[in-house]
Motif scaffolding. Structure first.
Motif, mmCIF file in Angstrom:
data_model
loop_
_atom_site.group_PDB
_atom_site.id
_atom_site.type_symbol
_atom_site.label_atom_id
_atom_site.label_comp_id
_atom_site.label_asym_id
_atom_site.label_seq_id
_atom_site.Cartn_x
_atom_site.Cartn_y
_atom_site.Cartn_z
ATOM 1 N N MET A 1 -4.330 -2.037 35.042
ATOM 2 C CA MET A 1 -4.865 -2.114 36.399
ATOM 3 C C MET A 1 -3.784 -2.537 37.388
ATOM 4 O O MET A 1 -3.719 -2.036 38.511
ATOM 5 C CB MET A 1 -6.041 -3.084 36.448
ATOM 6 C CG MET A 1 -6.597 -3.319 37.855
ATOM 7 S SD MET A 1 -7.111 -1.774 38.690
ATOM 8 C CE MET A 1 -8.701 -1.488 37.876
ATOM 9 N N ARG A 2 -2.915 -3.432 36.961
ATOM 10 C CA ARG A 2 -1.803 -3.863 37.816
ATOM 11 C C ARG A 2 -0.913 -2.681 38.191
ATOM 12 O O ARG A 2 -0.491 -2.533 39.336
ATOM 13 C CB ARG A 2 -0.988 -4.934 37.090
ATOM 14 C CG ARG A 2 0.156 -5.532 37.906
ATOM 15 C CD ARG A 2 0.899 -6.554 37.070
ATOM 16 N NE ARG A 2 1.525 -5.925 35.910
ATOM 17 C CZ ARG A 2 1.732 -6.530 34.744
ATOM 18 N NH1 ARG A 2 1.303 -7.767 34.569
ATOM 19 N NH2 ARG A 2 2.322 -5.899 33.752
ATOM 20 N N ASP A 3 -0.647 -1.809 37.214
ATOM 21 C CA ASP A 3 0.143 -0.610 37.494
ATOM 22 C C ASP A 3 -0.562 0.293 38.502
ATOM 23 O O ASP A 3 0.058 0.827 39.426
ATOM 24 C CB ASP A 3 0.391 0.172 36.204
ATOM 25 C CG ASP A 3 1.384 -0.521 35.285
ATOM 26 O OD1 ASP A 3 2.015 -1.504 35.715
ATOM 27 O OD2 ASP A 3 1.519 -0.071 34.131
ATOM 28 N N ARG A 4 -1.860 0.466 38.297
ATOM 29 C CA ARG A 4 -2.620 1.342 39.188
ATOM 30 C C ARG A 4 -2.634 0.788 40.615
ATOM 31 O O ARG A 4 -2.470 1.559 41.583
ATOM 32 C CB ARG A 4 -4.052 1.501 38.673
ATOM 33 C CG ARG A 4 -4.956 2.300 39.600
ATOM 34 C CD ARG A 4 -6.274 2.656 38.958
ATOM 35 N NE ARG A 4 -6.103 3.546 37.823
ATOM 36 C CZ ARG A 4 -7.096 4.157 37.206
ATOM 37 N NH1 ARG A 4 -8.352 3.976 37.603
ATOM 38 N NH2 ARG A 4 -6.871 4.959 36.185
ATOM 39 N N GLN A 5 -2.819 -0.506 40.739
ATOM 40 C CA GLN A 5 -2.846 -1.107 42.078
ATOM 41 C C GLN A 5 -1.496 -0.981 42.769
ATOM 42 O O GLN A 5 -1.421 -0.730 43.977
ATOM 43 C CB GLN A 5 -3.254 -2.583 41.966
ATOM 44 C CG GLN A 5 -4.713 -2.769 41.556
ATOM 45 C CD GLN A 5 -5.047 -4.216 41.221
ATOM 46 O OE1 GLN A 5 -4.160 -5.023 40.901
ATOM 47 N NE2 GLN A 5 -6.327 -4.555 41.301
ATOM 48 N N TRP A 6 -0.427 -1.137 42.011
ATOM 49 C CA TRP A 6 0.907 -0.973 42.604
ATOM 50 C C TRP A 6 1.134 0.471 43.020
ATOM 51 O O TRP A 6 1.686 0.738 44.090
ATOM 52 C CB TRP A 6 1.976 -1.418 41.608
ATOM 53 C CG TRP A 6 3.373 -1.255 42.158
ATOM 54 C CD1 TRP A 6 4.016 -2.089 43.021
ATOM 55 C CD2 TRP A 6 4.275 -0.186 41.878
ATOM 56 N NE1 TRP A 6 5.268 -1.610 43.305
ATOM 57 C CE2 TRP A 6 5.462 -0.433 42.614
ATOM 58 C CE3 TRP A 6 4.209 0.966 41.084
ATOM 59 C CZ2 TRP A 6 6.570 0.406 42.579
ATOM 60 C CZ3 TRP A 6 5.299 1.814 41.048
ATOM 61 C CH2 TRP A 6 6.463 1.544 41.782
ATOM 62 N N ALA A 7 0.698 1.408 42.175
ATOM 63 C CA ALA A 7 0.866 2.827 42.486
ATOM 64 C C ALA A 7 0.141 3.193 43.779
ATOM 65 O O ALA A 7 0.651 3.974 44.591
ATOM 66 C CB ALA A 7 0.349 3.684 41.330
ATOM 67 N N ILE B 1 6.107 -6.032 31.063
ATOM 68 C CA ILE B 1 7.045 -5.463 32.036
ATOM 69 C C ILE B 1 6.337 -5.170 33.354
ATOM 70 O O ILE B 1 5.107 -5.087 33.423
ATOM 71 C CB ILE B 1 7.712 -4.176 31.495
ATOM 72 C CG1 ILE B 1 6.678 -3.064 31.269
ATOM 73 C CG2 ILE B 1 8.466 -4.471 30.209
ATOM 74 C CD1 ILE B 1 7.288 -1.735 30.861
ATOM 75 N N SER B 2 7.123 -5.002 34.402
ATOM 76 C CA SER B 2 6.583 -4.760 35.741
ATOM 77 C C SER B 2 6.164 -3.301 35.901
ATOM 78 O O SER B 2 6.594 -2.431 35.135
ATOM 79 C CB SER B 2 7.644 -5.092 36.792
ATOM 80 O OG SER B 2 8.740 -4.184 36.684
ATOM 81 N N PRO B 3 5.341 -2.993 36.908
ATOM 82 C CA PRO B 3 4.980 -1.594 37.179
ATOM 83 C C PRO B 3 6.211 -0.729 37.444
ATOM 84 O O PRO B 3 6.235 0.443 37.060
ATOM 85 C CB PRO B 3 4.093 -1.698 38.422
ATOM 86 C CG PRO B 3 3.502 -3.073 38.354
ATOM 87 C CD PRO B 3 4.592 -3.935 37.773
ATOM 88 N N GLN B 4 7.223 -1.312 38.085
ATOM 89 C CA GLN B 4 8.436 -0.545 38.388
ATOM 90 C C GLN B 4 9.169 -0.160 37.098
ATOM 91 O O GLN B 4 9.621 0.988 36.954
ATOM 92 C CB GLN B 4 9.366 -1.370 39.295
ATOM 93 C CG GLN B 4 8.805 -1.628 40.678
ATOM 94 C CD GLN B 4 7.965 -2.899 40.758
ATOM 95 O OE1 GLN B 4 7.389 -3.328 39.752
ATOM 96 N NE2 GLN B 4 7.897 -3.504 41.929
ATOM 97 N N GLU B 5 9.282 -1.114 36.182
ATOM 98 C CA GLU B 5 9.970 -0.802 34.931
ATOM 99 C C GLU B 5 9.172 0.198 34.104
ATOM 100 O O GLU B 5 9.739 1.084 33.471
ATOM 101 C CB GLU B 5 10.215 -2.075 34.124
ATOM 102 C CG GLU B 5 11.059 -1.840 32.879
ATOM 103 C CD GLU B 5 11.594 -3.119 32.266
ATOM 104 O OE1 GLU B 5 12.358 -3.025 31.283
ATOM 105 O OE2 GLU B 5 11.252 -4.217 32.773
ATOM 106 N N VAL C 1 2.983 8.923 41.491
ATOM 107 C CA VAL C 1 3.339 7.736 40.712
ATOM 108 C C VAL C 1 2.319 7.501 39.602
ATOM 109 O O VAL C 1 2.676 7.249 38.445
ATOM 110 C CB VAL C 1 3.435 6.497 41.628
ATOM 111 C CG1 VAL C 1 3.589 5.223 40.788
ATOM 112 C CG2 VAL C 1 4.608 6.636 42.586
ATOM 113 N N GLN C 2 1.040 7.606 39.938
ATOM 114 C CA GLN C 2 0.002 7.448 38.927
ATOM 115 C C GLN C 2 0.111 8.548 37.877
ATOM 116 O O GLN C 2 -0.153 8.320 36.694
ATOM 117 C CB GLN C 2 -1.376 7.478 39.575
ATOM 118 C CG GLN C 2 -2.523 7.199 38.616
ATOM 119 C CD GLN C 2 -2.400 5.847 37.919
ATOM 120 O OE1 GLN C 2 -2.105 4.827 38.550
ATOM 121 N NE2 GLN C 2 -2.619 5.822 36.610
#
Length: 307
Positions: A44-50, A120-124, A59-60
């Motif tokens: 979810m963190r990745d999706r929110q960042w995207a 890891i972070s969404p960017q990585e 990005v998604q």
């Protein structure tokens, strides 16, 4: 009458079957959560960042491509697991193909761990996802070069894949990623996202040291089997039952790494699965005559190398 313990071959087959079923259930739950991630999960963190980026859909899409790779790798792992069972049931001592299958499972699991690492972070993760996508696109190009002139449509296939690679590189650059390309070949080498770098050609040895440190030795041994190295063939000695257990034993640590990362990314617990795996680990150690006492689950997981 007391119940007779199964011989090592039957015991190993039973554990490989049980562990396979556990992984299948975990994978099913995790992949379901990839599409609808729970609040607070790394997915979810990745999706929110995207959603906050200018090219949210693309990005998604990078994360979705990585999820597809995970599903493919899980399927491949299952094929090799079934191959191990077939080899065990053959009634012959076949260490090299069994070790090669374990190595293939190890390799696939390591790539899944890298793609789903919940720390890891969404960017990585985006950098790793893009690098994984490029690896899928360009991975067959060296082989197509060897087929050029051999097959009638070899040149056309090569051109089509090279154009796909160029298009993928352009797309990733358009959404703000840096893609380093080797000028002499056009092959993408790495992807960078806000300072986080991912290599297109994954170094499995490094991943093994990171995600499966307690059984990293198995990576080198099983690589020797895959490459038919004579040093391994000459070095295999001892009772077959002991060799058999030692070949399959690393799968339990590989399983731990897999469920920890895969389920962790999806926001799901893995403790109960790893407890059951540790029970099987102790069972195998006892059957091979490894003297106790054996570390309980808490002590085993407290080892910083298995985090």
């Amino acid at each position: 009458m007391p119940v007779q313990d199964p011989d090592e071959n039957l015991l190993v087959q039973r554990i490989v079957r049980q562990q396979g079923l556990v992984i299948q259930d975990a994978a099913r739950d995790a992949l379901k959560n990839f599409t609808s991630p729970p609040v607070g999960s790394p997915a979810m963190r990745d999706r929110q960042w995207a959603e906050q980026t200018q090219d949210a859909e693309l990005v998604q899409g990078g994360y979705t491509s990585a999820a597809q790779s995970v599903a493919t790798l899980l399927h491949t792992m299952e094929e090799y697991r079934l191959a191990i069972l077939a080899l065990l049931a053959a009634g012959e001592m076949l260490p090299h193909p069994i070790m090669s299958c374990v190595r293939a499972i190890h390799d696939a699991a390591l790539r899944i761990c890298s793609l789903t690492d919940p720390t890891i972070s969404p960017q990585e993760r985006l950098a790793r996802s893009a690098a994984d996508f490029l690896a899928k696109v360009q991975g067959g190009i060296p082989v197509l070069h060897t087929l050029e002139g051999v097959m009638d449509d070899g040149r056309e296939d090569l051109q089509r894949v090279e154009e796909s690679r160029t298009g993928a590189i352009s797309l990733f650059r358009r959404i703000g990623l840096e893609v380093q390309v080797k000028e002499s070949t056009g092959q993408a080498q790495n992807v960078r996202c806000e300072g986080k770098v991912a290599n297109v050609d994954v170094k499995s040895t490094d991943l093994s040291q990171k995600y499966t440190p307690l059984v990293h030795f198995a990576w080198g041994l099983n690589s020797g089997a895959t490459h038919s190295n004579i040093w391994l063939t000459h070095g295999l000695s001892g009772p077959w039952a002991q060799i058999l257990v030692s070949m399959v034993f690393p799968l339990l640590d590989i399983s731990d790494a897999l469920v920890t990362n895969l389920l962790g990314y999806a926001g799901l617990p893995s403790t109960e699965i790893r407890k059951a795996t540790h029970f099987r680990r102790i069972m195998l150690m006892r059957r091979t005559g490894v003297p106790g006492p054996y570390a309980d689950f808490s002590a085993y997981t407290d080892d910083q190398r298995v985090q």
